[in-house]
Design an enzyme around this catalytic site. Structure first.
Site, PDB file in Angstrom:
ATOM      1  CG  ASP A   1     -25.113  56.961 -28.914  1.00 41.71           C
ATOM      2  OD1 ASP A   1     -26.067  56.333 -27.940  1.00 41.71           O
ATOM      3  OD2 ASP A   1     -24.638  57.776 -28.868  1.00 41.71           O
ATOM      4  CB  ALA A   2     -30.878  54.226 -29.526  1.00 41.28           C
ATOM      5  CE  LYS A   3     -26.486  59.215 -25.536  1.00 42.11           C
ATOM      6  NZ  LYS A   3     -26.534  58.913 -26.147  1.00 42.11           N
ATOM      7  NE  ARG A   4     -34.782  53.808 -29.284  1.00 41.98           N
ATOM      8  CZ  ARG A   4     -34.581  55.189 -29.879  1.00 41.98           C
ATOM      9  NH1 ARG A   4     -34.077  55.937 -29.296  1.00 41.98           N
ATOM     10  NH2 ARG A   4     -34.935  55.323 -31.266  1.00 41.98           N
TER      11      ARG A   4
END
Length: 272
Positions: free
Chosen positions: A90-93
């Site tokens: 979960d990095a929302k890059r």
């Protein structure tokens, strides 16, 4: 070619009868030492493994710990792979051009091959392509933010914008191979929007859905049945604080919380 991520997730969901995603967000202020943080985080992962469909480390908590935290993240991912647990990072890059490609290499190839990654579409749909391509090459998946769980999401995601993202993702998924009706392009839809889940399931017919917001953010497991396919697959619901810190650092309390969330999700499916 590694096994298709969405297919692995579906198999584990149906085999273990669980739709729960374990969020692992180690908070340094919850421990007396980093050694305790490491031991507890890995213990929760191991103890909860048979109760959950996948694990979702939130990269921010590992990044906040510096180089040591990134080494811990590698340990968590290695342990999850040994347990055959699908990993959603979960990095929302999200970025443009070569920077997006670099993020995709960092989190969807090499030692992370086969893992899924959360990505942010709000810089434009072309910025998703490096992530989608890397996921395809590695047998992984991307989970694109469509409608997030936080109250302020309506500032930018309201007014039909989330629906437009969903339509674009569905069109893009139509050009990719499916396994059991599932694409490698998933979507993040907050569990805090329970009355909208059937709508999103319909608008995203081939997308595995990731539903954050269970527990600490107020979503109720029993209310989320609309996100799932008729066979009970197609979505996972994540809880982090509500499991890892269910009662301080008590690992057995974490397991009990995970079992309760799992059973609540199953009960909601049985009632629909």
């Amino acid at each position: 070619m590694p096994a298709h991520f969405a297919a692995r997730l579906r198999t584990r969901t149906l085999t273990l009868n669980t739709r729960l995603c374990l969020g692992l967000d180690p908070r340094e202020d919850a421990y007396h030492s980093r050694a305790e943080l490491r031991t507890h985080t890995l213990a929760v992962l191991d103890a909860c493994a048979e109760v959950v469909a996948c694990v979702k480390p939130q990269l921010a908590f590992y990044e906040a710990l510096g180089l040591w935290g990134m080494e811990l993240l590698e340990e968590v991912c290695d342990a999850a792979r040994a347990l055959d647990l699908p990993i959603i990072l979960d990095a929302k890059r999200g970025d443009i051009g070569s920077t997006a490609a670099a993020y995709a290499r960092a989190w969807l190839s090499g030692q992370h091959a086969g893992a899924a990654l959360t990505v942010n579409p709000w810089l434009g749909f072309e910025t998703l392509e490096p992530f989608i391509e890397a996921a395809q090459q590695g047998g992984g998946a991307v989970f694109v933010l469509v409608k997030t769980s936080n109250p302020g999401q309506a500032d930018l995601q309201g007014g039909g914008h989330s629906e437009r993202v969903a339509a674009k993702l569905t069109a893009r998924a139509s050009r990719l191979p499916l396994e059991h009706g599932l694409s490698s392009i998933g979507a993040v839809v907050g569990a805090t929007h329970p009355h909208e889940l059937a709508q999103w399931r319909s608008q995203l017919p081939h997308a595995p859905l990731l539903l954050p917001g269970l527990g600490a953010q107020g979503a109720k497991a029993e209310d989320l049945a609309g996100a799932f396919f008729p066979d009970g697959s197609g979505a996972v619901v994540s809880a982090s604080r509500g499991i890892q810190y269910a009662s301080g650092n008590d690992v057995q309390a974490a397991v009990s919380a995970a079992q309760s969330f799992r059973d609540g999700l199953n009960a909601g499916l049985e009632r629909r």
